[in-house]
Write a protein that holds these residues in place. Structure first.
Motif, short mmCIF file in Angstrom:
data_model
loop_
_atom_site.label_atom_id
_atom_site.label_comp_id
_atom_site.label_asym_id
_atom_site.label_seq_id
_atom_site.Cartn_x
_atom_site.Cartn_y
_atom_site.Cartn_z
N SER A 43 0.83 -1.20 0.00
CA SER A 43 0.00 0.00 0.00
C SER A 43 0.87 1.24 0.00
N ALA A 126 -1.69 -8.04 -3.76
CA ALA A 126 -1.30 -8.47 -2.41
C ALA A 126 -0.40 -9.71 -2.40
N GLY A 153 -1.50 -6.49 6.17
CA GLY A 153 -2.84 -5.92 6.10
C GLY A 153 -2.94 -4.50 5.61
N THR A 154 -1.84 -3.89 5.17
CA THR A 154 -1.93 -2.49 4.75
C THR A 154 -2.66 -2.32 3.42
N GLU A 155 -2.73 -3.39 2.62
CA GLU A 155 -3.47 -3.29 1.36
C GLU A 155 -4.97 -3.12 1.60
N LYS A 156 -5.43 -3.52 2.79
CA LYS A 156 -6.84 -3.36 3.12
C LYS A 156 -7.12 -1.97 3.67
N PRO A 159 -6.21 0.40 -0.46
CA PRO A 159 -6.03 -0.31 -1.73
C PRO A 159 -5.60 0.64 -2.84
N ASN A 166 -9.04 3.19 4.89
CA ASN A 166 -9.99 2.51 5.77
C ASN A 166 -9.35 2.39 7.15
N ARG A 168 -8.50 0.46 10.12
CA ARG A 168 -8.43 -0.91 10.59
C ARG A 168 -7.01 -1.18 11.07
#
Length: 257
Positions: A43, A126, A153-156, A159, A166, A168
């Motif tokens: 990301s 990813a 989890g940085t792609e979530k 994106p 986002n 999270r």
């Protein structure tokens, strides 16, 4: 001063409050002396989260287009990149890639921490892609350790194509430093460069749990964009540039070390 204020007072505490990053292996980052932090790249916000958790400043090399933008937005982007300790690099290949390598050497010779994304650009899906050998040349020429870093989890969070993140939780794993002293004196051997790079990528795969793809991410992106054979060949040639260590991000954004 701008760098310290943003990290310690403004952006840093806010990011930690919102995203609650968990970290493992931070003690693998040396307290002093030069080292390369070699990270996977999921990301645009990797360049915010990663240096934020490190107690020392981290310098990244970014493509020069971020420093030459037109209009108010372009000038503000260039100002932010300069004030946040990022160095502009020409990524056109050839002599420009060697200049990129030299800039990285200067950071390390001064005892600093240099952040590198060996994939050269963000993963389009990813998965973990083939590393570029510039990181190996740099590690061998400067004789510094390489600390593998897995972003989780940085792609979530952000994106590709999404500007507003986002909220999270994300994670960062710092692996044990990799020692390549057995290859010192062989930094110009392309087989050695590839072996060192592949060892770094295997460790990133182990730490991150990502599926590995033995292709360059930039080439895959060019193919997915339907750019035709010539742009794909150009992407392949650029990916093979032995001195290229700058990050080819797809869109500008903030970064704090």
């Amino acid at each position: 001063m701008f760098y310290w204020v943003m990290k310690r007072i403004f952006l840093g505490p806010l990011v930690k409050l919102l995203f609650r990053p968990w970290v493992k292996g931070l003690d693998n980052v040396p307290d002093h002396g030069a080292a390369i932090l070699a990270s996977n790249h999921l990301s645009f916000s990797d360049s915010i989260f990663l240096p934020l958790m490190v107690h020392r400043p981290v310098i990244f090399l970014a493509k020069s287009e971020y420093f030459t933008g037109k209009g108010l937005k372009g000038r503000m982007t260039a100002l932010f990149f300069r004030l946040s300790n990022q160095l502009p690099m020409d990524r056109s290949g050839g002599a420009a890639s060697e200049m990129s390598l030299q800039a990285g050497k200067d950071v390390l010779n001064a005892g600093g921490l240099l952040g590198i994304y060996p994939e050269g650009t963000r993963s389009p899906d990813a998965r973990l892609y083939r590393g570029k050998v510039g990181v190996a040349r740099l590690a061998l020429q400067t004789r510094v350790p390489v600390v593998p870093v897995a972003m989780i989890g940085t792609e979530k969070v952000q994106p590709i194509g999404k500007r507003m993140p986002n909220i999270r939780r994300i994670g960062i794993i710092f692996g044990q430093p990799l020692d390549f002293s057995r290859y010192y004196g062989m930094e110009d051997d392309r087989l050695i460069q590839r072996a060192v790079t592949d060892e770094i990528m295997r460790e990133l795969m182990r730490l991150s749990g990502q599926e590995y793809v033995d292709e360059y991410a930039a080439v895959v992106k060019a193919s997915l964009a339907g750019k035709g054979p010539e742009p794909v060949k150009k992407a392949e040639a650029a990916a093979e540039a032995p001195g290229d260590i700058a990050d080819d991000r797809d869109e500008p954004g903030p970064a704090v070390r």
